[in-house]
Design a protein around this motif. Structure first.
Motif, PDB file in Angstrom:
ATOM      1  N   GLU A 186      -4.928  -0.010  -6.703  1.00  0.00           N
ATOM      2  CA  GLU A 186      -6.355  -0.153  -6.447  1.00  0.00           C
ATOM      3  C   GLU A 186      -6.672   0.517  -5.117  1.00  0.00           C
ATOM      4  O   GLU A 186      -6.167   0.109  -4.071  1.00  0.00           O
ATOM      5  CB  GLU A 186      -6.774  -1.615  -6.405  1.00  0.00           C
ATOM      6  CG  GLU A 186      -8.283  -1.786  -6.222  1.00  0.00           C
ATOM      7  CD  GLU A 186      -8.709  -3.236  -6.261  1.00  0.00           C
ATOM      8  OE1 GLU A 186      -9.906  -3.493  -6.483  1.00  0.00           O
ATOM      9  OE2 GLU A 186      -7.843  -4.120  -6.056  1.00  0.00           O
ATOM     10  N   SER A 187      -7.492   1.557  -5.170  1.00  0.00           N
ATOM     11  CA  SER A 187      -7.861   2.258  -3.950  1.00  0.00           C
ATOM     12  C   SER A 187      -8.926   1.460  -3.203  1.00  0.00           C
ATOM     13  O   SER A 187      -9.540   0.542  -3.753  1.00  0.00           O
ATOM     14  CB  SER A 187      -8.376   3.661  -4.278  1.00  0.00           C
ATOM     15  OG  SER A 187      -9.560   3.581  -5.049  1.00  0.00           O
ATOM     16  N   TYR A 188      -9.175   1.852  -1.945  1.00  0.00           N
ATOM     17  CA  TYR A 188     -10.129   1.100  -1.147  1.00  0.00           C
ATOM     18  C   TYR A 188     -11.570   1.351  -1.559  1.00  0.00           C
ATOM     19  O   TYR A 188     -12.484   0.655  -1.095  1.00  0.00           O
ATOM     20  CB  TYR A 188      -9.937   1.422   0.337  1.00  0.00           C
ATOM     21  CG  TYR A 188      -8.780   0.679   0.933  1.00  0.00           C
ATOM     22  CD1 TYR A 188      -8.778  -0.707   0.962  1.00  0.00           C
ATOM     23  CD2 TYR A 188      -7.690   1.359   1.451  1.00  0.00           C
ATOM     24  CE1 TYR A 188      -7.724  -1.407   1.502  1.00  0.00           C
ATOM     25  CE2 TYR A 188      -6.622   0.665   1.997  1.00  0.00           C
ATOM     26  CZ  TYR A 188      -6.643  -0.718   2.020  1.00  0.00           C
ATOM     27  OH  TYR A 188      -5.586  -1.402   2.547  1.00  0.00           O
ATOM     28  N   TYR A 229       0.870  -1.185   0.000  1.00  0.00           N
ATOM     29  CA  TYR A 229       0.000   0.000   0.000  1.00  0.00           C
ATOM     30  C   TYR A 229       0.904   1.230   0.000  1.00  0.00           C
ATOM     31  O   TYR A 229       1.727   1.415   0.894  1.00  0.00           O
ATOM     32  CB  TYR A 229      -0.893   0.017   1.238  1.00  0.00           C
ATOM     33  CG  TYR A 229      -1.900   1.149   1.226  1.00  0.00           C
ATOM     34  CD1 TYR A 229      -3.143   0.983   0.637  1.00  0.00           C
ATOM     35  CD2 TYR A 229      -1.592   2.385   1.790  1.00  0.00           C
ATOM     36  CE1 TYR A 229      -4.070   2.012   0.618  1.00  0.00           C
ATOM     37  CE2 TYR A 229      -2.513   3.423   1.770  1.00  0.00           C
ATOM     38  CZ  TYR A 229      -3.748   3.232   1.189  1.00  0.00           C
ATOM     39  OH  TYR A 229      -4.658   4.258   1.154  1.00  0.00           O
ATOM     40  N   ILE A 282      -1.476  -3.634  -7.501  1.00  0.00           N
ATOM     41  CA  ILE A 282      -2.008  -4.918  -7.945  1.00  0.00           C
ATOM     42  C   ILE A 282      -1.320  -5.412  -9.216  1.00  0.00           C
ATOM     43  O   ILE A 282      -1.343  -6.606  -9.502  1.00  0.00           O
ATOM     44  CB  ILE A 282      -3.533  -4.843  -8.181  1.00  0.00           C
ATOM     45  CG1 ILE A 282      -3.882  -3.769  -9.216  1.00  0.00           C
ATOM     46  CG2 ILE A 282      -4.261  -4.582  -6.885  1.00  0.00           C
ATOM     47  CD1 ILE A 282      -5.335  -3.774  -9.607  1.00  0.00           C
ATOM     48  N   GLY A 313      -3.075   3.656  -2.846  1.00  0.00           N
ATOM     49  CA  GLY A 313      -3.762   2.396  -3.049  1.00  0.00           C
ATOM     50  C   GLY A 313      -2.801   1.232  -2.969  1.00  0.00           C
ATOM     51  O   GLY A 313      -1.591   1.405  -2.764  1.00  0.00           O
ATOM     52  N   GLY A 321     -12.384   0.969  -4.666  1.00  0.00           N
ATOM     53  CA  GLY A 321     -12.538   0.139  -5.855  1.00  0.00           C
ATOM     54  C   GLY A 321     -12.016   0.736  -7.135  1.00  0.00           C
ATOM     55  O   GLY A 321     -12.138   0.113  -8.191  1.00  0.00           O
ATOM     56  N   ARG A 322     -11.441   1.939  -7.091  1.00  0.00           N
ATOM     57  CA  ARG A 322     -10.942   2.566  -8.316  1.00  0.00           C
ATOM     58  C   ARG A 322      -9.516   2.089  -8.624  1.00  0.00           C
ATOM     59  O   ARG A 322      -8.725   1.868  -7.726  1.00  0.00           O
ATOM     60  CB  ARG A 322     -10.956   4.085  -8.175  1.00  0.00           C
ATOM     61  CG  ARG A 322     -12.345   4.677  -8.092  1.00  0.00           C
ATOM     62  CD  ARG A 322     -12.279   6.198  -8.018  1.00  0.00           C
ATOM     63  NE  ARG A 322     -13.600   6.811  -8.034  1.00  0.00           N
ATOM     64  CZ  ARG A 322     -14.332   7.054  -6.965  1.00  0.00           C
ATOM     65  NH1 ARG A 322     -13.851   6.714  -5.771  1.00  0.00           N
ATOM     66  NH2 ARG A 322     -15.517   7.610  -7.062  1.00  0.00           N
ATOM     67  N   TRP A 323      -9.239   1.942  -9.921  1.00  0.00           N
ATOM     68  CA  TRP A 323      -7.885   1.615 -10.367  1.00  0.00           C
ATOM     69  C   TRP A 323      -7.188   2.907 -10.786  1.00  0.00           C
ATOM     70  O   TRP A 323      -7.744   3.693 -11.566  1.00  0.00           O
ATOM     71  CB  TRP A 323      -7.924   0.636 -11.535  1.00  0.00           C
ATOM     72  CG  TRP A 323      -8.142  -0.784 -11.110  1.00  0.00           C
ATOM     73  CD1 TRP A 323      -8.711  -1.207  -9.949  1.00  0.00           C
ATOM     74  CD2 TRP A 323      -7.800  -1.962 -11.852  1.00  0.00           C
ATOM     75  NE1 TRP A 323      -8.749  -2.571  -9.900  1.00  0.00           N
ATOM     76  CE2 TRP A 323      -8.194  -3.072 -11.058  1.00  0.00           C
ATOM     77  CE3 TRP A 323      -7.208  -2.199 -13.068  1.00  0.00           C
ATOM     78  CZ2 TRP A 323      -8.005  -4.380 -11.462  1.00  0.00           C
ATOM     79  CZ3 TRP A 323      -7.022  -3.503 -13.476  1.00  0.00           C
ATOM     80  CH2 TRP A 323      -7.420  -4.579 -12.683  1.00  0.00           C
ATOM     81  N   ILE A 359      -0.246  -0.156 -11.506  1.00  0.00           N
ATOM     82  CA  ILE A 359      -1.674   0.014 -11.263  1.00  0.00           C
ATOM     83  C   ILE A 359      -1.944  -0.130  -9.774  1.00  0.00           C
ATOM     84  O   ILE A 359      -1.584  -1.138  -9.154  1.00  0.00           O
ATOM     85  CB  ILE A 359      -2.503  -1.010 -12.061  1.00  0.00           C
ATOM     86  CG1 ILE A 359      -2.270  -0.798 -13.564  1.00  0.00           C
ATOM     87  CG2 ILE A 359      -3.977  -0.886 -11.736  1.00  0.00           C
ATOM     88  CD1 ILE A 359      -3.012  -1.781 -14.439  1.00  0.00           C
TER      89      ILE A 359
END
Length: 438
Positions: A306-308, A284, A296, A293, A310-312, A304
């Motif tokens: 991934e925020s908490y 993180y 991933i 984020g 759900g956005r990439w 890339i």
């Protein structure tokens, strides 16, 4: 026929040739004997395959639950059992051909039957064995038509025709056959490259003794080597002189110097990230630009997150090298958080630290090291006395983990149990002068 196009004339000539050949076979005792041998060979192959298939299945099938390489190879061999019938028919027909040629001096009919059995084997391969959608597509539209032409004895003629037909693009000329060969070879090579890359990535991913960053670098290196080799093999198959790639490399170098420097910079930055291992998949991170984020994917050009929510977030690799990056998960290190709260001015504040620290320690995820929970007096507020408890946890206080919320619940319950009041805002209103009448 003289007024017809050339291709139509050739097609009609083949039809006439086939009709004359069929008439000759129908009136020839040798041809009828060969037809009989074909039927006998097929029936014999049918009987043998029905007897042999269960035996082979029982002998080759590994014990349930075995996952060794030998067991996987045996399961792979089992996939090809549907080819047993046409291949046995081909084998028995070949034996019959030798007998026919020794007796009659000819074997055209039985040779045609052999080619038909090969066509049936190719059809069974595409229909029953191949499961990959791409390979099934190649088999359906390339392998089966080619085997049909081979069975009819037209494959060589079609190959000669396609080789003689040329296409011209500017100063470059190439035959249709070369284009078809390149298309087939390229499709197979890059499919094989994709499969090999997936297998190597899966194998490298299982090497737990390697650092995550080293595994990612090894996967990228294997991918470059596999597809680079596939490209060079394709160039060789198509007959393109590899020395011409030097000119192409020079052109690419000029392009990098002018318009692709950002792409090159991001690619090199990605390699540096993988080598250093300061940020890897699963960490993180938070960047100076505000992006935050869990990593991933680490691609050649970008990383890339991934925020908490759900956005990439696609972050260029260069940003990880040229800007400040906060890694909250580096090597699984612990993180410190604090939960603020207030108590009434009527409270004996000397009791607060012991009560709160004992309550917070009961949380299963709160760590004793590097420091146990620590309750501190922060100041005297407008409505109450301000405290905060500091605590350490492994992980991030977001997403699935709500450490601060849990700690505040523990504080609330502990203070209520001791009869300690958590104040709400108070305001004193002073009115000067007499109140108005009425």
């Amino acid at each position: 026929m003289d007024g017809q196009p050339e291709i139509t004339q050739k097609a009609l000539a083949y039809v006439n040739q086939g009709w004359e050949l069929a008439q000759g076979w129908l009136l020839s005792p040798a041809a009828w004997s060969q037809f009989g041998l074909l039927i006998v060979a097929f029936l014999l192959a049918l009987v043998v395959s029905r007897k042999l298939s269960p035996v082979l299945t029982k002998a080759i099938t590994p014990a349930q639950g075995q996952t060794s390489y030998i067991a996987q190879a045996r399961r792979f061999v089992l996939i090809f059992l549907p080819l047993l019938l046409p291949l046995l028919a081909y084998l028995f027909t070949g034996l019959g051909e030798q007998i026919t040629r020794s007796i009659f001096g000819s074997g055209a009919v039985i040779a045609f039957g052999k080619r038909v059995f090969l066509f049936l084997a190719a059809r069974a391969l595409v229909r029953d064995i191949v499961k990959d959608s791409f390979l099934k597509l190649l088999g359906k539209y390339i392998l089966i038509p080619a085997m049909a032409l081979y069975a009819l004895g037209l494959l060589d003629d079609v190959s000669v025709y396609l080789t003689a037909t040329t296409l011209t693009l500017g100063n470059i000329s190439f035959s249709v056959m070369a284009m078809v060969r390149g298309l087939i070879a390229g499709s197979l090579l890059f499919w094989l490259g994709r499969w090999s890359n997936d297998q190597s990535a899966a194998y490298i991913g299982k090497q737990d003794e390697m650092r995550p960053a080293t595994r990612q670098l090894a996967v990228k290196t294997a991918e470059i080597v596999i597809f680079g080799a596939a490209f060079l093999m394709l160039m060789n198959i198509m007959g393109i002189n590899l020395s011409t790639l030097a000119v192409l490399g020079g052109a690419i170098g000029v392009g990098l110097g002018f318009g692709l420097q950002k792409i090159a910079s991001n690619f090199i930055s990605g390699v540096i990230l993988l080598l250093e291992g300061q940020a890897t998949v699963g960490d993180y991170v938070e960047l100076d630009g505000g992006e935050a984020g869990t990593i991933i994917k680490m691609l050649a050009r970008a990383t890339i997150l991934e925020s908490y929510d759900g956005r990439w977030i696609v972050v260029p690799n260069e940003d990880f090298i040229t800007t400040r990056v906060v890694n909250y998960s580096d090597s699984g290190s612990a993180n410190r958080y604090e939960a603020p709260f207030s108590v009434s001015y009527d409270t004996d504040i000397n009791k607060i630290p012991a009560i709160v620290e004992a309550a917070v320690t009961k949380h299963k995820d709160i760590l004793d090291k590097p420091y146990p929970p620590d309750c501190e007096l922060r100041g005297f507020g407008d409505s109450g006395i301000d405290f905060a408890v500091e605590f350490w946890v492994n992980g991030i206080d977001d997403g699935d983990n709500k450490y601060t919320s849990d700690v505040l619940f523990l504080i609330w319950n502990a203070l209520k149990k001791e009869g300690i009041e958590i104040p709400y805002p108070h305001r004193v209103v002073e009115i000067k002068g007499a109140l108005p009448n009425g």
